[in-house]
Design a protein around this motif. Structure first.
Motif, PDB file in Angstrom:
ATOM      1  N   LEU A  47      10.589  -2.989  -4.663  1.00 54.35           N
ATOM      2  CA  LEU A  47       9.968  -4.297  -4.861  1.00 54.35           C
ATOM      3  C   LEU A  47      10.676  -5.366  -4.043  1.00 54.35           C
ATOM      4  N   THR A  48      12.004  -5.299  -3.994  1.00 56.33           N
ATOM      5  CA  THR A  48      12.761  -6.273  -3.207  1.00 56.33           C
ATOM      6  C   THR A  48      12.410  -6.195  -1.735  1.00 56.33           C
ATOM      7  N   LEU A  49      12.265  -4.985  -1.202  1.00 52.97           N
ATOM      8  CA  LEU A  49      11.900  -4.816   0.198  1.00 52.97           C
ATOM      9  C   LEU A  49      10.498  -5.335   0.489  1.00 52.97           C
TER      10      LEU A  49
ATOM     11  N   LEU B 164       0.811  -1.218   0.000  1.00 52.39           N
ATOM     12  CA  LEU B 164       0.000   0.000   0.000  1.00 52.39           C
ATOM     13  C   LEU B 164       0.844   1.268   0.000  1.00 52.39           C
ATOM     14  N   THR B 165       2.153   1.138  -0.107  1.00 50.67           N
ATOM     15  CA  THR B 165       3.016   2.312  -0.072  1.00 50.67           C
ATOM     16  C   THR B 165       4.188   2.133  -1.023  1.00 50.67           C
ATOM     17  N   HIS B 166       4.717   3.279  -1.507  1.00 43.76           N
ATOM     18  CA  HIS B 166       5.941   3.306  -2.294  1.00 43.76           C
ATOM     19  C   HIS B 166       7.083   3.935  -1.509  1.00 43.76           C
ATOM     20  N   ASN B 167       6.841   4.263  -0.266  1.00 47.60           N
ATOM     21  CA  ASN B 167       7.830   4.942   0.556  1.00 47.60           C
ATOM     22  C   ASN B 167       8.834   3.916   1.087  1.00 47.60           C
ATOM     23  N   ILE B 168      10.079   4.044   0.679  1.00 42.29           N
ATOM     24  CA  ILE B 168      11.097   3.079   1.078  1.00 42.29           C
ATOM     25  C   ILE B 168      11.402   3.189   2.567  1.00 42.29           C
ATOM     26  N   THR B 169      11.276   4.380   3.127  1.00 37.93           N
ATOM     27  CA  THR B 169      11.477   4.532   4.574  1.00 37.93           C
ATOM     28  C   THR B 169      10.462   3.700   5.350  1.00 37.93           C
ATOM     29  N   VAL B 170       9.214   3.726   4.913  1.00 35.70           N
ATOM     30  CA  VAL B 170       8.182   2.898   5.550  1.00 35.70           C
ATOM     31  C   VAL B 170       8.502   1.420   5.383  1.00 35.70           C
ATOM     32  N   LEU B 171       8.931   1.050   4.189  1.00 34.23           N
ATOM     33  CA  LEU B 171       9.243  -0.355   3.926  1.00 34.23           C
ATOM     34  C   LEU B 171      10.427  -0.830   4.762  1.00 34.23           C
ATOM     35  N   LEU B 172      11.419   0.036   4.954  1.00 30.19           N
ATOM     36  CA  LEU B 172      12.542  -0.329   5.816  1.00 30.19           C
ATOM     37  C   LEU B 172      12.080  -0.542   7.255  1.00 30.19           C
ATOM     38  N   GLY B 173      11.155   0.294   7.719  1.00 32.30           N
ATOM     39  CA  GLY B 173      10.615   0.115   9.061  1.00 32.30           C
ATOM     40  C   GLY B 173       9.854  -1.194   9.202  1.00 32.30           C
ATOM     41  N   LEU B 174       9.002  -1.505   8.217  1.00 33.23           N
ATOM     42  CA  LEU B 174       8.256  -2.768   8.252  1.00 33.23           C
ATOM     43  C   LEU B 174       9.203  -3.960   8.179  1.00 33.23           C
ATOM     44  N   PHE B 175      10.240  -3.835   7.367  1.00 30.06           N
ATOM     45  CA  PHE B 175      11.238  -4.902   7.257  1.00 30.06           C
ATOM     46  C   PHE B 175      11.917  -5.135   8.601  1.00 30.06           C
TER      47      PHE B 175
END
Length: 276
Positions: free
Chosen positions: A112-114, A50-61
């Motif tokens: 996409l990888t994240l 639901l997001t394209h924000n890599i900062t958010v994805l790093l947090g979820l990761f």
């Protein structure tokens, strides 16, 4: 000595697969109600898309990585994930360089990888913590079709049978085959011989497993398995042990709070991998 080491290695892989399938390591999620564990997994299976924000994805990761540690995921599964993640990261860098991409291209591929890595970590943490019986009962409690819950449980329980059957068939091929010759450069003849044996063992493995499956299904039907799974009284007795407590509610509340914190962090330090 080499054969003994190989046997120990194969045995270790077998034990790791069984520990993973039957959730024998314990961990944070193993003590929770399986329905809430499935809900926890669905949060991290949906939110990254639901997001394209890599900062958010790093947090979820990072949250999912912490959950993997707390869930005591085995070294075999974790090693396979790390290998795939490293190779995927190298592929991202190579693809961006080969197609004359810039930093935006690399960020788009990293996004996409994240996402895939986050979902994979959540899958490991959740399903390594659930044994087949609890996972099957959770699906049945959530009104999934009875055959689906049975298929999940039966698939896990067939894993040891498949492994034993595979060893039996492969050992039969090795006993009937000619003694191995020279190894060749870098052992290419050993690799070719092993690959040929595995391919030849595939059909007997499937055939023998199908025979066992038919016998098991007929035995279950004789005992009235389908009727007991679909009848309300049978479902009530089977699912009576499922009970949520405050720790299960706290798990979902803490998960939602961490997800909100990741989005808040991404709002203050945005880094987008996909334009628009």
């Amino acid at each position: 000595m080499g054969t003994r080491r190989e046997a120990l290695t194969v045995e270790w892989v077998k034990l790791e697969l069984l520990r993973t399938a039957y959730a024998t390591r314990g961990g944070m999620l193993a003590r929770r109600d399986p329905r809430f564990v499935i809900g926890w997994y669905l949060v991290f299976a949906v939110v990254p898309w639901l997001t394209h924000n890599i900062t958010v994805l790093l947090g979820l990761f990072a949250v999912c990585a912490a959950a993997v540690v707390l869930s005591r995921v085995g070294p075999l599964v974790l090693g396979l994930f790390l290998l795939g993640f490293v190779l995927e990261s190298l592929y991202v860098l190579f693809a961006a360089w080969f197609f004359d991409g810039d930093a935006a291209t690399a960020l788009a591929l990293a996004e996409l990888t994240l996402k895939l890595a986050t979902v994979s970590l959540a899958s490991m943490a959740a399903f390594v913590s659930l044994d087949p019986e609890r996972l099957s009962d959770a699906l049945l409690s959530l009104h999934a079709p009875a055959m689906l819950s049975f298929g999940v449980s039966y698939g896990f329980r067939m894993l040891p049978v498949l492994m034993e059957e595979f060893h039996t068939v492969v050992d039969g091929y090795r006993l009937r085959a000619a003694p191995p010759g020279p190894r060749g450069v870098l052992g290419w003849r050993v690799v070719l011989r092993t690959g040929t044996t595995v391919v030849n063992a595939f059909y007997p493995l499937i055939l023998n497993t199908a025979k066992r499956t038919r016998t098991t299904v007929e035995a279950l039907e004789t005992k009235g398995f389908t009727y007991a799974s679909e009848h309300p009284d049978g479902r009530r007795i089977r699912l009576a042990y499922l009970a949520a407590d405050r720790w299960d509610v706290l798990l979902i509340a803490a998960t939602l709070a961490l997800v909100a914190a990741c989005f808040g962090l991404g709002h203050h330090w945005p880094l987008y991998g996909t334009a628009g």
